[in-house]
Design an enzyme around this catalytic site. Sequence first.
Site, mmCIF file in Angstrom:
data_model
loop_
_atom_site.group_PDB
_atom_site.id
_atom_site.type_symbol
_atom_site.label_atom_id
_atom_site.label_comp_id
_atom_site.label_asym_id
_atom_site.label_seq_id
_atom_site.Cartn_x
_atom_site.Cartn_y
_atom_site.Cartn_z
ATOM 1 N N ASP A 256 0.826 -1.219 -0.061
ATOM 2 C CA ASP A 256 0.139 0.011 0.131
ATOM 3 C C ASP A 256 0.729 1.310 0.074
ATOM 4 O OD1 ASP A 256 -2.341 1.501 -0.068
ATOM 5 O OD2 ASP A 256 -2.595 1.900 2.110
ATOM 6 N N ASN A 261 -3.421 8.993 3.078
ATOM 7 C CA ASN A 261 -4.389 9.373 4.003
ATOM 8 C C ASN A 261 -4.062 8.668 5.436
ATOM 9 O OD1 ASN A 261 -6.406 10.701 2.509
ATOM 10 N ND2 ASN A 261 -6.660 8.656 1.410
#
Length: 305
Positions: A256, A261
Site C-alpha cells: 500500500d 491518508n
Amino acid sequence: MPTTPSPGWLTWDPTPSRPTIALPPGAVDAHCHVFGPGDVFPYAPERKYTPTDAGREQLFALRDHLGFDRQVVVQATCHGADNRAMADAVRAASGRARGIATVRPDVTAAELRELDDAGVRGVRFAFLKRLVDAATPDEMAAVAAAVAPLGWHVVVYLEAADLPGMEDVLARLPVPVVVDHMARPDVTGDPDGPEFARFLRFVERHDVWVKVGCPERLSVTGPPAVDGERHAYTDVVPFARRVVAEHGDRVLWGTDWPHPNLTDHMPDDGLLVDHVAHLAPDADARRRLLVDNPMRLYWPEEGSS
Ligand code: 0GY
C-alpha cells in the site's frame, strides 16, 4: 505546479527498514500506488485529498529495497480517471509491473486497448465517501462488461458495512472481483463472528480474491510500542490469517505504499513485510500469497501454477 499535501497528512518513510523474513523468489507487491509527481501528472480536480508526491523511481527503489520482484500499481483516487501516472510507471517497469486503472463508463475500446498495452489488467472502484463520489452499480456493471473481453478483473475498495448492499451487484459482474483490504473489517470485533463470516461466505461463493495487507489502516493496537519489536498490528492478524488459511489460492498482499491518508503514524515498509510471516506462517502459504496467486492473476501468460 508544486502541490501542497492535505493538512495532517503524513509523508511516506524514505528510509524503511529491510524485512527480516526472506521473500520467496519472484514475490509480487500486489497493491501500491504512484502519486504524480504533480507537476508532471497533475492530480484530479475532483480529488478529495492531495498526496505527497511519490513517483515511479521511488516506487521501484522501494521494490528493490524490500526484495520484491514485481509490483501491481493501483490507480489512486487522487488521480481520478486520469491514468497517466500509473500507466507511465507500469510501462517504465518493463514487464515487472501491472496496473489497475480507473475508468468511466464512457471509456472507449481504443482507450482500454491502450491501457492493456501498457500493462493494465483491471479496473478499480472505491466506495469510501471520504475518497470518492462512488460509481453506481449500473456504471460499474457497464465498465465490467467493457473490460471482460480483455480478461481484466474488477478491484473494489469498500467497508464491511457496505458489503451486504453490494454482494449481489458484485456477484453479477462478469469478471473476477478483488476486494481491497479484506473489506475493512472492524478488527476490534470477532474474526469468528457473523460480520466476518458473511464476508468469507461471499468470498467462498463467488470468484472473489482478497487483499490481506494494509494492517496499518485497520489496526487499533497499531505499530509496536517497543523499539526493535517487529510483530506489529497484532489485532489484524487473526482476520488476515483466517482468510489466508481458508482461501489460500485467492489471496494477495501489497505494501500500500506510499500509504495515503494516514494521519496518526506512517508504517515502516520493512516491518509490514515481516507482518506477512504472521498471516502466512509456512513457506507454502507464503509462496502462494506472494508469488503463485499474483502471477496467476496478473501474469497468466507466464504459466505459473
Ligand atoms: C489505499 C487506501 C486508501 C486510499 C486509496 O485510492 C486511494 O486514494 O486507495 C485509503 O485512504 O484508505 O488502498 O491506498
